[in-house]
Design an enzyme around this catalytic site. Structure first.
Site, PDB file in Angstrom:
ATOM      1  N   ASP A  54      61.224  13.755  22.496  1.00  0.00           N
ATOM      2  CA  ASP A  54      62.195  14.814  22.206  1.00  0.00           C
ATOM      3  C   ASP A  54      61.614  16.171  22.624  1.00  0.00           C
ATOM      4  O   ASP A  54      60.773  16.739  21.924  1.00  0.00           O
ATOM      5  CB  ASP A  54      62.526  14.808  20.722  1.00  0.00           C
ATOM      6  CG  ASP A  54      63.482  15.917  20.315  1.00  0.00           C
ATOM      7  OD1 ASP A  54      63.978  16.639  21.208  1.00  0.00           O
ATOM      8  OD2 ASP A  54      63.715  16.078  19.096  1.00  0.00           O
ATOM      9  N   GLU A 133      33.159  28.257  30.467  1.00  0.00           N
ATOM     10  CA  GLU A 133      32.154  28.294  29.404  1.00  0.00           C
ATOM     11  C   GLU A 133      32.866  28.706  28.124  1.00  0.00           C
ATOM     12  O   GLU A 133      33.165  29.878  27.919  1.00  0.00           O
ATOM     13  CB  GLU A 133      31.046  29.301  29.732  1.00  0.00           C
ATOM     14  CG  GLU A 133      30.315  29.024  31.039  1.00  0.00           C
ATOM     15  CD  GLU A 133      29.350  30.146  31.403  1.00  0.00           C
ATOM     16  OE1 GLU A 133      29.247  31.134  30.630  1.00  0.00           O
ATOM     17  OE2 GLU A 133      28.705  30.048  32.456  1.00  0.00           O
ATOM     18  N   GLU A 135      32.950  29.506  24.418  1.00  0.00           N
ATOM     19  CA  GLU A 135      32.192  29.843  23.208  1.00  0.00           C
ATOM     20  C   GLU A 135      33.073  29.578  21.985  1.00  0.00           C
ATOM     21  O   GLU A 135      34.300  29.603  22.068  1.00  0.00           O
ATOM     22  CB  GLU A 135      31.753  31.303  23.258  1.00  0.00           C
ATOM     23  CG  GLU A 135      30.803  31.600  24.413  1.00  0.00           C
ATOM     24  CD  GLU A 135      30.651  33.078  24.709  1.00  0.00           C
ATOM     25  OE1 GLU A 135      29.604  33.450  25.262  1.00  0.00           O
ATOM     26  OE2 GLU A 135      31.588  33.852  24.393  1.00  0.00           O
ATOM     27  N   GLU A 217      24.977  31.294  20.108  1.00  0.00           N
ATOM     28  CA  GLU A 217      25.384  32.494  20.826  1.00  0.00           C
ATOM     29  C   GLU A 217      25.055  33.747  20.008  1.00  0.00           C
ATOM     30  O   GLU A 217      24.485  33.667  18.924  1.00  0.00           O
ATOM     31  CB  GLU A 217      26.879  32.441  21.180  1.00  0.00           C
ATOM     32  CG  GLU A 217      27.167  32.060  22.640  1.00  0.00           C
ATOM     33  CD  GLU A 217      26.620  33.081  23.640  1.00  0.00           C
ATOM     34  OE1 GLU A 217      26.230  34.192  23.232  1.00  0.00           O
ATOM     35  OE2 GLU A 217      26.586  32.754  24.838  1.00  0.00           O
ATOM     36  N   GLU A 224      27.583  27.712  21.851  1.00  0.00           N
ATOM     37  CA  GLU A 224      28.120  27.365  23.163  1.00  0.00           C
ATOM     38  C   GLU A 224      27.491  26.061  23.627  1.00  0.00           C
ATOM     39  O   GLU A 224      26.295  25.826  23.427  1.00  0.00           O
ATOM     40  CB  GLU A 224      27.850  28.464  24.184  1.00  0.00           C
ATOM     41  CG  GLU A 224      28.411  28.156  25.572  1.00  0.00           C
ATOM     42  CD  GLU A 224      28.138  29.250  26.591  1.00  0.00           C
ATOM     43  OE1 GLU A 224      27.992  28.918  27.784  1.00  0.00           O
ATOM     44  OE2 GLU A 224      28.063  30.429  26.197  1.00  0.00           O
ATOM     45  N   HIS A 273      34.150  32.346  29.969  1.00  0.00           N
ATOM     46  CA  HIS A 273      33.731  32.745  31.315  1.00  0.00           C
ATOM     47  C   HIS A 273      34.042  31.594  32.263  1.00  0.00           C
ATOM     48  O   HIS A 273      33.720  30.439  31.984  1.00  0.00           O
ATOM     49  CB  HIS A 273      32.236  33.057  31.344  1.00  0.00           C
ATOM     50  CG  HIS A 273      31.816  34.094  30.352  1.00  0.00           C
ATOM     51  ND1 HIS A 273      30.505  34.283  29.972  1.00  0.00           N
ATOM     52  CD2 HIS A 273      32.537  35.015  29.655  1.00  0.00           C
ATOM     53  CE1 HIS A 273      30.434  35.266  29.098  1.00  0.00           C
ATOM     54  NE2 HIS A 273      31.659  35.719  28.881  1.00  0.00           N
ATOM     55  N   ARG A 343      26.047  41.939  33.484  1.00  0.00           N
ATOM     56  CA  ARG A 343      27.124  41.146  32.896  1.00  0.00           C
ATOM     57  C   ARG A 343      28.203  42.020  32.268  1.00  0.00           C
ATOM     58  O   ARG A 343      29.082  41.512  31.579  1.00  0.00           O
ATOM     59  CB  ARG A 343      26.547  40.197  31.835  1.00  0.00           C
ATOM     60  CG  ARG A 343      25.589  39.170  32.419  1.00  0.00           C
ATOM     61  CD  ARG A 343      24.754  38.488  31.340  1.00  0.00           C
ATOM     62  NE  ARG A 343      23.714  37.659  31.941  1.00  0.00           N
ATOM     63  CZ  ARG A 343      23.807  36.339  32.125  1.00  0.00           C
ATOM     64  NH1 ARG A 343      24.897  35.707  31.768  1.00  0.00           N
ATOM     65  NH2 ARG A 343      22.824  35.659  32.662  1.00  0.00           N
ATOM     66  N   GLU A 361      32.026  34.254  38.987  1.00  0.00           N
ATOM     67  CA  GLU A 361      32.262  34.087  37.544  1.00  0.00           C
ATOM     68  C   GLU A 361      33.187  35.188  37.040  1.00  0.00           C
ATOM     69  O   GLU A 361      32.863  36.372  37.137  1.00  0.00           O
ATOM     70  CB  GLU A 361      30.936  34.146  36.781  1.00  0.00           C
ATOM     71  CG  GLU A 361      31.104  34.048  35.270  1.00  0.00           C
ATOM     72  CD  GLU A 361      29.814  34.345  34.510  1.00  0.00           C
ATOM     73  OE1 GLU A 361      29.826  34.212  33.273  1.00  0.00           O
ATOM     74  OE2 GLU A 361      28.807  34.727  35.159  1.00  0.00           O
ATOM     75  N   ARG A 363      34.644  36.842  33.833  1.00  0.00           N
ATOM     76  CA  ARG A 363      34.143  36.876  32.466  1.00  0.00           C
ATOM     77  C   ARG A 363      35.170  37.318  31.423  1.00  0.00           C
ATOM     78  O   ARG A 363      34.906  37.274  30.225  1.00  0.00           O
ATOM     79  CB  ARG A 363      32.928  37.808  32.395  1.00  0.00           C
ATOM     80  CG  ARG A 363      31.757  37.298  33.216  1.00  0.00           C
ATOM     81  CD  ARG A 363      30.582  38.270  33.207  1.00  0.00           C
ATOM     82  NE  ARG A 363      30.033  38.507  31.890  1.00  0.00           N
ATOM     83  CZ  ARG A 363      29.185  37.697  31.258  1.00  0.00           C
ATOM     84  NH1 ARG A 363      28.799  36.566  31.837  1.00  0.00           N
ATOM     85  NH2 ARG A 363      28.731  38.005  30.062  1.00  0.00           N
TER      86      ARG A 363
END
Length: 475
Positions: A54, A133, A135, A217, A224, A273, A343, A361, A363
């Site tokens: 449904d 990644e 977390e 972390e 993580e 990330h 970063r 990457e 982030r």
């Protein structure tokens, strides 16, 4: 029609493992997993051509007068459920629209498959690899109140600094705590989550995920577990498996796990990330001799994502809580630029050895996102960048976290949206790249907009916040 050889292989697997139940799972717009189970004896090869359900009972899907839908099981995507008392195999499913006789345009997994087909049609690549990644936090308890005269929540974890002077019933206070922003890599007893993370890893391996790095972390109660990359569909499937396992292992240990981006005020939040590369005929198209060993193709991909990030955020940062993470001071990548040196940029170029490992990457995404939609949006934005040769600008190697908001504006640096409302409105204003190849249909985008406004944006905007009583009560 399903690949009959794969279907037969599935049934051999079930026979060898003495499976008693088959659990068919699919993902809704928000990213929530739904399931329906059948006894093994009631399933045959024809079942892989479609199972009825449904669609009107799933949020923002079908009206009641067009509710009949079909689940299409994927005969190569399944695993044994490690948490059921009776042997159960979980099978990933797509959704089929019987009225249009096509993959359902609101099925996130089907959208992701269309994104991959579009990539192939452009000739830019035949596979897109994603390495998320995710977390997460593990708390001892959570209390929530949402009533006309009270809005409150309280999470608790023994690691929390707020428990430093707490008298426990057994008279024992562990005393060793990571503190605010102090959780990155301390050993036990400061890291109190070693054993529960190890149990999560064992179960993840059991369901077919290849794990590597495992650690505490930065925030209190935060962890993580690294999972090996895969193609877009497999990577998104793996996010669903990871979230299921992490939550269930915590649950079975009398704790509660969440992938909520920002559950703690004043401490770091959780991201997703996402590492991406596009390959064509066995070659990594992101490897080259431009910035940090990237190709021009990769830089154009980055330019496309940066150009469309405010729009893609509707899918990559899909909750009102997402934007409480994207504020300066908590390693939050809210500034739209790229760098190999720090970063703090929203896009990072990881240091790797060899052309095969070259990747980018991103982030800013977080785990409140539906992984199928988030990965598809990032891919579509990047493809648009390659097609238009989007210039990502110059990399910024400075510590962007040290810049004030005025300095950010003076330098003309773009930022992520500050609210979910802004992200969804940006998506509506900048959606053409999503609609290429009919990957995201106009009907889906309008449905997504309405769903987010009705279930998150308006309810959140309408509720008084406890801080407003501090700032405004005595006005």
């Amino acid at each position: 029609m399903a690949d009959q050889s794969k279907v037969k292989e599935f049934f051999r697997f079930c026979q060898e493992n003495e499976v008693e139940f088959v659990d068919f799972r699919f993902t809704d717009i928000k990213g929530v997993w739904h399931h329906v189970s059948y006894s093994m004896a009631s399933i045959d090869e024809e079942s892989f051509n479609g199972l009825p359900f449904d669609g009107s009972s799933i949020p923002a899907w079908q009206p009641i007068n067009r509710s009949d839908m079909q689940l299409i099981p994927d005969p190569v995507s399944y695993f044994l459920d490690p948490f059921t008392a009776d042997t159960t195999v979980v099978v990933f499913c797509d959704v089929w629209d019987i009225y249009k006789n096509q993959p359902y345009e609101k099925c996130p997994r089907s959208i992701a498959k269309k994104a991959l087909k579009y990539l192939e049609s452009t000739g830019l690549g035949d596979v897109a690899y994603f390495g998320p990644e995710n977390e997460f936090f593990v708390f001892d308890s959570i209390k929530i109140q949402d009533s006309i005269n009270c809005q409150s929540y309280e999470v608790d974890v023994e690691e929390g600094t707020w428990n430093s002077n707490r008298a426990y019933e057994n008279g024992y206070n562990l005393g060793h705590r990571p503190g605010t922003k102090g959780g990155y890599f301390p050993v036990a007893p400061v890291d109190s989550m070693v054993d529960i993370r190890a149990e999560m890893v064992k179960v993840l391996n059991q369901v077919g995920l290849e794990t590597f790095v495992v650690h505490h972390e930065v925030a209190q109660g935060q962890g993580e577990i690294g999972v090996r990359f895969g193609d877009l569909i497999k990577a998104a499937d793996n996010v669903q498996k990871l979230k299921y396992v992490v939550k269930m292992v915590a649950h079975m240990n009398g704790k509660t796990a969440t992938f909520m981006p920002k559950p703690l005020y004043g401490d770091n939040g959780s991201g997703m990330h996402t590492h991406i590369s596009i390959w064509n005929k066995g070659e990594n198209t992101f490897a080259g001799d431009a910035y940090q060993g990237l190709s021009e193709t990769a830089l154009h991909f980055v330019g496309g994502v940066l150009n469309h990030a405010k729009s893609a955020a509707a899918f990559t940062n899909a909750s009102t809580n997402s934007y409480k993470r994207l504020i300066p001071g908590f390693e939050a990548p809210s500034i739209l630029t790229y760098s190999a040196q720090n970063r703090s940029a929203s896009v990072r170029i990881p240091y790797v050895q060899g052309a095969k490992a070259k990747r980018v990457e991103f982030r800013f995404p977080d785990s409140s996102a539906n992984p199928y939609l988030a990965f598809s949006a990032l891919l579509m934005a990047g493809i648009d960048g390659i097609q238009t040769k989007a210039n990502p600008g110059e990399p910024m190697e400075m510590d962007l976290f040290e810049l004030s908001l005025d300095e950010i504006r003076e330098k003309g640096i773009k930022q992520m949206p500050h609210t979910l409302r802004s992200a969804v409105e940006n998506m509506l204003a900048d959606k053409d790249y999503l609609k290429k190849g009919d990957v995201f249909s106009e009907d889906f985008l309008q449905t997504y907009k309405a769903y987010k406004f009705e279930t998150e944006i308006w309810p959140w905007e309408a509720r008084p916040h406890p801080f407003e009583f501090i700032s405004t009560y005595s006005c």
